[in-house]
Design an enzyme around this catalytic site. Structure first.
Site, PDB file in Angstrom:
ATOM      1  N   SER A  14      99.306 -39.368   3.326  1.00  0.00           N
ATOM      2  CA  SER A  14     100.041 -38.660   4.375  1.00  0.00           C
ATOM      3  C   SER A  14     100.340 -39.547   5.573  1.00  0.00           C
ATOM      4  O   SER A  14     101.447 -39.536   6.116  1.00  0.00           O
ATOM      5  CB  SER A  14      99.248 -37.427   4.821  1.00  0.00           C
ATOM      6  N   CYS A  43      94.975 -36.021   0.397  1.00  0.00           N
ATOM      7  CA  CYS A  43      95.280 -34.652   0.805  1.00  0.00           C
ATOM      8  C   CYS A  43      96.091 -33.906  -0.246  1.00  0.00           C
ATOM      9  O   CYS A  43      95.719 -32.829  -0.688  1.00  0.00           O
ATOM     10  CB  CYS A  43      96.033 -34.650   2.137  1.00  0.00           C
ATOM     11  N   CYS A  48      93.043 -31.629   0.237  1.00  0.00           N
ATOM     12  CA  CYS A  48      93.380 -30.387   0.942  1.00  0.00           C
ATOM     13  C   CYS A  48      94.211 -29.408   0.123  1.00  0.00           C
ATOM     14  O   CYS A  48      93.872 -28.232   0.033  1.00  0.00           O
ATOM     15  CB  CYS A  48      94.154 -30.694   2.231  1.00  0.00           C
ATOM     16  N   LYS A  51      92.576 -28.190  -3.267  1.00  0.00           N
ATOM     17  CA  LYS A  51      91.370 -27.461  -2.891  1.00  0.00           C
ATOM     18  C   LYS A  51      91.714 -26.093  -2.313  1.00  0.00           C
ATOM     19  O   LYS A  51      91.089 -25.088  -2.671  1.00  0.00           O
ATOM     20  CB  LYS A  51      90.591 -28.271  -1.859  1.00  0.00           C
ATOM     21  N   GLY A 176      75.768 -31.642   1.264  1.00  0.00           N
ATOM     22  CA  GLY A 176      75.780 -30.530   2.206  1.00  0.00           C
ATOM     23  C   GLY A 176      76.895 -30.595   3.214  1.00  0.00           C
ATOM     24  O   GLY A 176      76.909 -29.845   4.185  1.00  0.00           O
ATOM     25  N   TYR A 178      81.214 -30.664   4.186  1.00  0.00           N
ATOM     26  CA  TYR A 178      82.225 -29.634   3.965  1.00  0.00           C
ATOM     27  C   TYR A 178      82.775 -29.645   2.550  1.00  0.00           C
ATOM     28  O   TYR A 178      83.089 -28.589   1.985  1.00  0.00           O
ATOM     29  CB  TYR A 178      83.342 -29.742   5.015  1.00  0.00           C
ATOM     30  N   ILE A 179      82.858 -30.810   1.925  1.00  0.00           N
ATOM     31  CA  ILE A 179      83.386 -30.866   0.558  1.00  0.00           C
ATOM     32  C   ILE A 179      82.434 -30.150  -0.401  1.00  0.00           C
ATOM     33  O   ILE A 179      82.854 -29.341  -1.232  1.00  0.00           O
ATOM     34  CB  ILE A 179      83.618 -32.325   0.123  1.00  0.00           C
ATOM     35  N   CYS A 181      80.180 -27.846   0.313  1.00  0.00           N
ATOM     36  CA  CYS A 181      80.107 -26.409   0.595  1.00  0.00           C
ATOM     37  C   CYS A 181      81.387 -25.683   0.180  1.00  0.00           C
ATOM     38  O   CYS A 181      81.339 -24.542  -0.292  1.00  0.00           O
ATOM     39  CB  CYS A 181      79.816 -26.183   2.075  1.00  0.00           C
ATOM     40  N   GLU A 182      82.518 -26.336   0.345  1.00  0.00           N
ATOM     41  CA  GLU A 182      83.770 -25.712  -0.081  1.00  0.00           C
ATOM     42  C   GLU A 182      83.791 -25.513  -1.591  1.00  0.00           C
ATOM     43  O   GLU A 182      84.147 -24.432  -2.081  1.00  0.00           O
ATOM     44  CB  GLU A 182      84.955 -26.569   0.362  1.00  0.00           C
ATOM     45  N   ARG A 199      69.750 -32.626   0.817  1.00  0.00           N
ATOM     46  CA  ARG A 199      68.496 -33.234   1.281  1.00  0.00           C
ATOM     47  C   ARG A 199      68.159 -32.883   2.730  1.00  0.00           C
ATOM     48  O   ARG A 199      67.027 -33.007   3.149  1.00  0.00           O
ATOM     49  CB  ARG A 199      68.573 -34.753   1.134  1.00  0.00           C
ATOM     50  N   GLY A 262      79.493 -38.052   0.045  1.00  0.00           N
ATOM     51  CA  GLY A 262      80.110 -38.942   1.025  1.00  0.00           C
ATOM     52  C   GLY A 262      81.327 -39.667   0.482  1.00  0.00           C
ATOM     53  O   GLY A 262      81.568 -39.711  -0.731  1.00  0.00           O
ATOM     54  N   ALA A 341      89.392 -26.787  10.327  1.00  0.00           N
ATOM     55  CA  ALA A 341      88.879 -25.657   9.545  1.00  0.00           C
ATOM     56  C   ALA A 341      88.115 -26.181   8.346  1.00  0.00           C
ATOM     57  O   ALA A 341      88.479 -27.199   7.753  1.00  0.00           O
ATOM     58  CB  ALA A 341      90.021 -24.766   9.080  1.00  0.00           C
ATOM     59  N   HIS A 435      94.086  -5.264  19.173  1.00  0.00           N
ATOM     60  CA  HIS A 435      93.150  -4.331  18.540  1.00  0.00           C
ATOM     61  C   HIS A 435      93.833  -3.545  17.426  1.00  0.00           C
ATOM     62  O   HIS A 435      94.998  -3.179  17.557  1.00  0.00           O
ATOM     63  CB  HIS A 435      92.618  -3.370  19.612  1.00  0.00           C
ATOM     64  N   GLU A 440      89.823 -10.309  18.435  1.00  0.00           N
ATOM     65  CA  GLU A 440      89.821  -9.747  19.782  1.00  0.00           C
ATOM     66  C   GLU A 440      88.497 -10.009  20.493  1.00  0.00           C
ATOM     67  O   GLU A 440      88.425 -10.025  21.724  1.00  0.00           O
ATOM     68  CB  GLU A 440      90.121  -8.256  19.758  1.00  0.00           C
TER      69      GLU A 440
END
Length: 452
Positions: A14, A43, A48, A51, A176, A178-179, A181-182, A199, A262, A341, A435, A440
């Site tokens: 990118s 990406c 991205c 995924k 542990g 983001y990759i 966990c996603e 770990r 990693g 995000a 609302h 909110e």
């Protein structure tokens, strides 16, 4: 000296593609780009985009149960991995073709082969051809790394995960970040029995403690078998799968093992140090605020610099590079208050400082609420969300905003504008709530839950 090109870009991700296109199409430079793999980079091809499509696919399972709770008569007959994978690969082919056409339309000459540095103005292609350029831009990105242990080759990384022939029944995910966990959320949602080893003491290190704590709880509640303080000490291929022994003493056979432990900058065997380019401890290209390396004619952007490894940041760095080098307008790269995000389930959106980092800078107030959102609460699900603001006690400026909720990525993009502009807590308070929505709560929290 006459050069073949004004700019030679190594890497078709990118960042590299954007820099090449803008330099050629808008700044009028003569540009070439070399890419040894697929255009679009991590990406579009290995990150991205595929995924996020897998995240979408994995989120339909609970929707079926929710729909029944809302009165719909719906039956799900299971997930068809081959059908999904075929559509996914077709979409990636389409996107890569767009990248190629954008480069061609901007007048960029492309070489579908590996390139490495020879000297500050020369690159050598895999076929032995040498090209010279007034400026060279390094945009090779990063690459997943596996731990150095026996039989690690039996495991896959995020590169291969999109191309599995069949959906495994059981999967161990090691890591542990983001990759990890996603993908734990994705495969759990697709019906795979997911075990995750990390770990450390808590997943998503570096993010706000309260926010990552809720993500961890919700992941486990959704069915991910998460083991903290746990790592792999041995693994081998056996009949029926991959045998793994963990530091907690357990031994188990999994259909598939994914290492998400990693990524490293893609700088090996690129001739960088021979050309005088300084590399850091992890192999990253060391650059200044204008993305210039230790060699004046060579610049670097994106994950290869290991600054802030996000696609939109690489694109911004590419744009700043063109502004600096080809438009005579020195433009430093702004890495402050970048919203991001994490597409875990639930999502996390974050911008600015965590509570822990903010506390080190001075007195703060923390405004936070956690609750069951209307949509899933009505359906009988116990899911919780979190909205959090970290505020400077002296200036009242909002230093950080952290959201854990479905759609958190969409929310944080807009909250990020306010935080980047320097909005105060009172600016948030003066904003009328929309609302009934989850978001909110961001503008209705009146009293701090704690001060530090």
């Amino acid at each position: 000296m006459a050069f073949d090109y004004d700019l030679f870009v190594i890497g078709g991700g990118s960042g590299g593609v954007r820099a090449a296109r803008v330099a050629a199409g808008e700044a009028g430079a003569k540009v070439a780009l070399a890419e040894s793999s697929r255009y679009g980079g991590t990406c579009v091809i290995r990150g991205c985009v595929p995924k996020k499509l897998m995240v979408f696919a994995s989120e339909y399972a609970p929707m079926v149960a929710d729909a029944r709770a809302y009165g719909w008569e719906i039956d799900a007959r299971g997930f068809d991995w081959p059908a999904f994978r075929g559509k996914l690969e077709a979409e990636l082919d389409r996107l890569e073709d767009i990248y190629r056409k954008l480069l061609a339309g901007s007048g960029v000459e492309t070489f579908d082969q590996r390139a490495r540095l020879v000297d500050p103005h020369t690159v050598e292609l895999a076929d032995g051809t040498r090209k010279t350029a007034r400026h060279i831009l390094l945009a090779m990105g990063g690459w997943p790394v596996k731990p150095e242990m026996e039989n690690a080759e039996h495991a896959i990384t995020s590169n291969e995960v999109f191309h599995l022939e069949t959906l495994p029944q059981s999967m161990l995910i090691v890591g542990g970040g983001y990759i990890a966990c996603e993908f734990a959320g994705i495969f759990n949602g697709l019906g795979v029995e997911v075990t995750q080893y990390y770990r450390g003491a808590q997943v998503l290190r570096g993010f706000d403690d309260e926010a990552r704590g809720l993500v961890s709880e919700e992941m486990q509640q959704a069915g991910v078998d998460l083991h903290l303080g746990t790592n792999v000490i041995a693994m081998e291929k056996r009949e029926g799968g991959i045998w793994v022994k963990a530091t907690n003493g357990t031994e188990r056979v999994f259909d598939q093992v994914l290492f998400a432990t990693g990524r490293a900058p893609n700088t090996a065997d690129m001739g960088l140090e021979d050309a005088g380019v300084t590399l850091g401890r992890r192999g990253e290209v060391v650059v200044d605020e204008y993305s210039q390396t230790s060699v004046p004619s060579i610049y670097a952007i994106g994950d290869v610099t290991d600054r802030l490894n996000l696609t939109p940041v690489a694109i911004r760095e590419g744009m700043a590079f063109v502004e600096t080098v080809f438009r005579g307008n020195p433009t430093p790269v702004d890495h402050v208050c970048v919203p991001t995000a994490i597409f875990t389930q639930p999502e996390m959106g974050t911008v600015g400082l965590s509570e822990e980092d903010a506390r080190e800078q001075g007195p703060i107030e923390v405004y936070c609420t956690s609750f069951r959102p209307m949509q899933t609460s009505f359906a009988g699900r116990p899911d919780r969300v979190l909205m959090k603001l970290v505020v400077c006690a002296e200036t009242r400026r909002v230093l950080g905003c952290h959201i854990v909720a479905p759609g958190a990525g969409e929310m944080i993009q807009l909250a990020g504008i306010a935080v980047k502009m320097g909005a105060t807590k009172e600016d948030f308070d003066r904003t009328v709530a929309v609302h009934p929505t989850m978001s909110e709560e961001i503008v209705t929290m009146r009293a701090p839950v704690r001060k530090a």
